[in-house]
Design an enzyme around this catalytic site. Structure first.
Site, PDB file in Angstrom:
ATOM      1  N   GLU A   1       0.837  -1.189   0.000  1.00 26.85           N
ATOM      2  CA  GLU A   1       0.000   0.000   0.000  1.00 26.85           C
ATOM      3  C   GLU A   1       0.877   1.245   0.000  1.00 26.85           C
ATOM      4  O   GLU A   1       1.933   1.282   0.626  1.00 26.85           O
ATOM      5  CB  GLU A   1      -0.897  -0.006   1.240  1.00 26.85           C
TER       6      GLU A   1
ATOM      7  N   LYS B   1     -10.094   0.647  -2.452  1.00 24.90           N
ATOM      8  CA  LYS B   1     -10.178   0.239  -1.046  1.00 24.90           C
ATOM      9  C   LYS B   1     -11.530   0.607  -0.442  1.00 24.90           C
ATOM     10  O   LYS B   1     -11.951   1.762  -0.487  1.00 24.90           O
ATOM     11  CB  LYS B   1      -9.042   0.916  -0.275  1.00 24.90           C
TER      12      LYS B   1
ATOM     13  N   CYS C   1      -5.043  -3.593   2.969  1.00 30.30           N
ATOM     14  CA  CYS C   1      -4.739  -3.213   4.345  1.00 30.30           C
ATOM     15  C   CYS C   1      -5.910  -3.385   5.326  1.00 30.30           C
ATOM     16  O   CYS C   1      -6.205  -4.484   5.758  1.00 30.30           O
ATOM     17  CB  CYS C   1      -4.196  -1.789   4.365  1.00 30.30           C
TER      18      CYS C   1
END
Length: 275
Positions: free
Chosen positions: A41, A119, A161
């Site tokens: 990321e 995301k 993440c």
């Protein structure tokens, strides 16, 4: 079997330096035999303040990071999961007002963009480190689409993440046929030390998928230290390769026969009683 690499970095506010380091590590992955490499990321743009500045450029006609990823994929003959990068437009081309998307873009070995995942879950939390409060929602607009795509290593489910803490996303990825999941990350030291390995192994075990999880791993700035410990975890929950701190590459074979054997011998997907 197909070798997949997780690339760990210690990105800084120096975007050009980050891109140069990513190129070096991608070459290392290719030289070691990887057919697919996953970057962490924020591999190129790490500083929050730079996200809004670079999002419009990456969405425009002369993107720097996307061009780099495309060129590297073609030059190295490597499929690349481009960690995450800021985009000022949504996948349908509409503009994001006031914020950007954290986009994870997949490139094939011809340098073509074949998939994009934005995301979904944003990290708004208090952490007992020198940074203190994290509010990704101030900078990023959440995505809303579950993405699974074919790759040389099998059906890839895409996550980033903080998504790791939401098992319903991984269930949805498995429902759409995921055989392995990428997880580009930048876990804080405190949250990583507490939960990183436990969550990765849990998501791998309960969904019977490989998890390829590259992270940021080191002192990214005076106020931010990331956990690292990039791993490749198999569908039985076994960590196949891992790096502690600092830049580097971990690599492992994703064996479709092993996946088939695990799913057939313990068919938990067929045993589900609740939806």
């Amino acid at each position: 079997m197909t070798q997949v690499a997780a690339v760990q970095m210690v990105s800084t506010p120096d975007i050009d330096g980050n891109i140069e380091e990513a190129g070096r590590l991608l070459k290392e992955a290719a030289d070691k035999g990887a057919k697919v490499a996953v970057l962490p990321e924020n591999f190129a743009v790490m500083a929050t303040g730079q996200m809004l500045e670079n999002g419009p450029r990456e969405s425009g006609d002369e993107p720097v990071i996307r061009k780099f990823l495309s060129e590297q994929a073609k030059k190295l003959g490597l499929w690349i999961v481009g960690g995450s990068l800021p985009m000022a437009t949504r996948p349908d081309g509409s503009k994001v007002d006031g914020r950007v998307r954290a986009a994870c873009i997949l490139y094939n070995d011809q340098g073509e963009e074949v998939a994009r995942y934005d995301k979904i879950h944003l990290f708004d939390a208090m952490v007992e480190d020198s940074h203190g409060q994290y509010r990704e929602s101030d900078t990023f607009e959440p995505g809303d689409e579950v993405i699974v795509v074919d790759t040389p290593a099998g059906r890839l489910g895409m996550a980033v993440c903080y998504d790791l803490r939401f098992p319903e996303l991984f269930r949805a990825l498995r429902e759409k046929g995921a055989e392995w999941v990428c997880l580009p990350s930048a876990f804080t030291w405190q949250t990583g030390d507490a939960h990183w390995h436990a969550l990765i192994r849990a998501r791998a075990i309960e969904n019977q998928v490989w998890v390829v999880a590259p992270g940021q791993g080191g002192q990214n700035s005076s106020r931010r230290k990331t956990y690292g410990h990039s791993v490749v975890c198999d569908p039985w929950g076994k960590v196949l390769d891992e790096i502690d701190q600092g830049p580097g590459v971990v690599i492992a074979d994703l064996d479709p026969e092993r996946l088939k054997k695990i799913r057939e011998s313990m068919p938990v997907w067929q045993h589900r009683r609740l939806s």
